[in-house]
Design a protein around this motif. Structure first.
Motif, mmCIF file in Angstrom:
data_model
loop_
_atom_site.group_PDB
_atom_site.id
_atom_site.type_symbol
_atom_site.label_atom_id
_atom_site.label_comp_id
_atom_site.label_asym_id
_atom_site.label_seq_id
_atom_site.Cartn_x
_atom_site.Cartn_y
_atom_site.Cartn_z
ATOM 1 N N ASN A 128 17.517 25.480 79.126
ATOM 2 C CA ASN A 128 16.758 26.553 79.787
ATOM 3 C C ASN A 128 15.786 26.032 80.849
ATOM 4 O O ASN A 128 14.640 26.472 80.926
ATOM 5 N N SER A 129 16.247 25.057 81.625
ATOM 6 C CA SER A 129 15.404 24.539 82.704
ATOM 7 C C SER A 129 16.297 24.085 83.847
ATOM 8 O O SER A 129 17.517 24.031 83.731
ATOM 9 N N ASP A 130 15.649 23.769 84.971
ATOM 10 C CA ASP A 130 16.384 23.284 86.143
ATOM 11 C C ASP A 130 16.350 21.766 86.250
ATOM 12 O O ASP A 130 16.622 21.209 87.311
ATOM 13 N N VAL A 131 16.002 21.082 85.173
ATOM 14 C CA VAL A 131 15.915 19.626 85.205
ATOM 15 C C VAL A 131 17.322 19.032 85.285
ATOM 16 O O VAL A 131 18.150 19.285 84.408
ATOM 17 N N PRO A 132 17.633 18.240 86.309
ATOM 18 C CA PRO A 132 18.966 17.615 86.391
ATOM 19 C C PRO A 132 19.194 16.693 85.192
ATOM 20 O O PRO A 132 18.248 16.132 84.631
ATOM 21 N N PHE A 133 20.471 16.535 84.837
ATOM 22 C CA PHE A 133 20.827 15.750 83.657
ATOM 23 C C PHE A 133 21.855 14.694 84.023
ATOM 24 O O PHE A 133 22.811 14.954 84.765
ATOM 25 N N VAL A 134 21.682 13.483 83.473
ATOM 26 C CA VAL A 134 22.671 12.410 83.607
ATOM 27 C C VAL A 134 22.978 11.881 82.211
ATOM 28 O O VAL A 134 22.060 11.538 81.453
ATOM 29 N N GLY A 135 24.249 11.819 81.863
ATOM 30 C CA GLY A 135 24.620 11.307 80.546
ATOM 31 C C GLY A 135 26.120 11.195 80.401
ATOM 32 O O GLY A 135 26.881 11.469 81.333
ATOM 33 N N VAL A 136 26.547 10.797 79.214
ATOM 34 C CA VAL A 136 27.970 10.698 78.934
ATOM 35 C C VAL A 136 28.538 12.104 78.741
ATOM 36 O O VAL A 136 27.815 13.033 78.342
ATOM 37 N N ASP A 137 29.814 12.271 79.042
ATOM 38 C CA ASP A 137 30.486 13.558 78.805
ATOM 39 C C ASP A 137 30.827 13.629 77.322
ATOM 40 O O ASP A 137 31.879 13.164 76.879
ATOM 41 N N ASN A 138 29.919 14.207 76.544
ATOM 42 C CA ASN A 138 30.069 14.241 75.090
ATOM 43 C C ASN A 138 31.274 15.049 74.646
ATOM 44 O O ASN A 138 31.993 14.660 73.719
ATOM 45 N N PHE A 139 31.496 16.188 75.281
ATOM 46 C CA PHE A 139 32.635 17.030 74.927
ATOM 47 C C PHE A 139 33.947 16.289 75.149
ATOM 48 O O PHE A 139 34.789 16.184 74.250
ATOM 49 N N GLU A 140 34.124 15.750 76.353
ATOM 50 C CA GLU A 140 35.380 15.082 76.693
ATOM 51 C C GLU A 140 35.581 13.817 75.865
ATOM 52 O O GLU A 140 36.686 13.522 75.413
ATOM 53 N N GLY A 141 34.501 13.060 75.644
ATOM 54 C CA GLY A 141 34.616 11.843 74.845
ATOM 55 C C GLY A 141 35.051 12.133 73.425
ATOM 56 O O GLY A 141 35.902 11.433 72.856
ATOM 57 N N SER A 142 34.498 13.183 72.833
ATOM 58 C CA SER A 142 34.875 13.544 71.471
ATOM 59 C C SER A 142 36.301 14.073 71.413
ATOM 60 O O SER A 142 37.037 13.825 70.445
ATOM 61 N N ARG A 143 36.695 14.790 72.452
ATOM 62 C CA ARG A 143 38.079 15.284 72.504
ATOM 63 C C ARG A 143 39.063 14.112 72.558
ATOM 64 O O ARG A 143 40.070 14.095 71.836
ATOM 65 N N VAL A 144 38.765 13.118 73.382
ATOM 66 C CA VAL A 144 39.622 11.936 73.482
ATOM 67 C C VAL A 144 39.670 11.198 72.142
ATOM 68 O O VAL A 144 40.733 10.738 71.698
ATOM 69 N N ALA A 145 38.519 11.068 71.487
ATOM 70 C CA ALA A 145 38.464 10.386 70.190
ATOM 71 C C ALA A 145 39.339 11.096 69.161
ATOM 72 O O ALA A 145 40.093 10.456 68.415
ATOM 73 N N THR A 146 39.227 12.417 69.108
ATOM 74 C CA THR A 146 40.028 13.192 68.152
ATOM 75 C C THR A 146 41.514 13.066 68.467
ATOM 76 O O THR A 146 42.345 12.920 67.556
ATOM 77 N N GLU A 147 41.863 13.113 69.743
ATOM 78 C CA GLU A 147 43.277 12.976 70.129
ATOM 79 C C GLU A 147 43.809 11.597 69.764
ATOM 80 O O GLU A 147 44.999 11.466 69.431
ATOM 81 N N HIS A 148 42.957 10.585 69.807
ATOM 82 C CA HIS A 148 43.396 9.252 69.381
ATOM 83 C C HIS A 148 43.749 9.265 67.894
ATOM 84 O O HIS A 148 44.776 8.697 67.491
#
Length: 341
Positions: free
Chosen positions: A156-176
């Motif tokens: 709920n703010s306009d603060v820019p964010f930098v980080g790992v793509d948690n959704f995509e990383g977890s999806r790749v892990a599950t697919e593995h």
């Protein structure tokens, strides 16, 4: 005793063979100076021992060239390498960093903001996942300097964010795990408040749904990201006699707890159970069996976050509101083919 005359900016300019203005630019705005010129100025500074009066410059320019980093736990295994990236990029651009270890304490967090109000820091890097206490509204946010959130976005703010793509990383892990024949995959780390946990659970769910595998809510257990939460969740599964063939853990610390529990019960890993983590922190390659996990690009996260913040300090609009970096699958020995259903 002889008193050596303090070096001046004129001395540096004479030795480097450039103008005083160029020396000043090389020190204060190094990106605007050619590499060769910057090298000559740096060598002249080292030769003369010239130092700028940082306090005077701060008062004159109303800039400190310092960045305040607020972190809830500097002992977090992800923090140190992200910090290296932050500091490396800041140093390249003529900035230093101040670290505020808030320990999730509102009073400590407020105390650290004195660096902002006294012009001792120009910008904020937030690891906390929220605006500083007392600034949780539009008016409060307007009184704060440029900010960038790292690791966990500020909701709920306009603060820019930098980080790992948690959704995509977890999806790749599950697919593995699915690629190794696993269909009964537990997720340990369910949370209704932590954005990182929620995104990683969504990635897990998306991978199962994408492969047409029904989601069994009994295989989704709460976890706060600690080793103890992983151990406790595993024990809970044995008590209920609801067992998966593989465990996807919200982070490596949780995965360690799962491995501790399974090793205590003398299971053969990964022949009988597979375990997968997320983050690739330092112990991941030393636990037995060594942990298959998703590696966060921590150094790159720090560099990107600082680059974005310094651009904001220069008055540039953010290139994008959210910078998501891809996690890398690291295959070790804790995941094997599904042995039983």
């Amino acid at each position: 005793m002889q008193h050596q005359k303090l070096a001046t900016i004129e001395d540096v300019a004479a030795i480097a063979g450039v103008s005083i203005a160029t020396v000043s630019r090389a020190i204060n705005e190094p990106r605007k100076v050619a590499d060769e010129t910057r090298r000559r100025v740096s060598e002249a500074v080292a030769q003369t021992g010239y130092t700028t009066n940082a306090m005077a410059r701060s008062l004159r320019m109303r800039r400190s060239n310092m960045i305040l980093i607020l972190a809830p736990d500097v002992g977090d295994p992800n923090f140190s390498n992200i910090l290296v990236g932050l500091e490396t990029e800041a140093s390249k651009r003529g900035y230093g960093v101040l670290i505020g270890n808030t320990q999730n304490d509102a009073t400590r967090e407020t105390d650290y903001l004195r660096f902002i109000s006294s012009n001792q820091a120009d910008g904020l890097i937030l690891f906390t996942g929220h605006l500083p206490y007392g600034f949780g509204n539009e008016a409060g946010e307007a009184r704060l300097p440029p900010m960038v959130a790292v690791n966990e976005p500020v909701s709920n703010s306009d603060v820019p964010f930098v980080g790992v793509d948690n959704f995509e990383g977890s999806r790749v892990a599950t697919e593995h795990l699915i690629s190794q024949g696993h269909r009964r995959i537990a997720f340990i780390g369910h949370s209704t408040s932590k954005a990182v946990n929620m995104l990683r659970e969504r990635g897990y769910r998306a991978a199962l749904e994408g492969q047409g595998i029904p989601i069994d809510p009994r295989l989704i257990l709460d976890g706060d990201g600690t080793t103890e939460s992983g151990r406790a969740a595993t024990e809970h599964m044995f008590v209920r006699d609801v067992l998966p063939t593989a465990f996807l853990c919200v982070n490596d610390a949780t995965a360690l707890g799962v491995i501790i529990s399974l090793n205590a019960r003398r299971y053969d890993l990964p022949r009988e159970f597979s375990v997968m983590g997320f983050d690739d922190i330092s112990f991941a390659s030393f636990v037995t069996p060594s942990l298959t996990t998703m590696k966060q690009p921590r150094l790159k996260i720090g560099e990107e976050a600082m680059d974005l913040l310094l651009a904001l300090l220069e008055g540039k609009p953010p290139r994008q509101k959210e910078v998501l970096l891809r996690a890398e699958l690291i295959v070790r020995n804790s995941v094997g083919r599904a042995a039983r259903e």
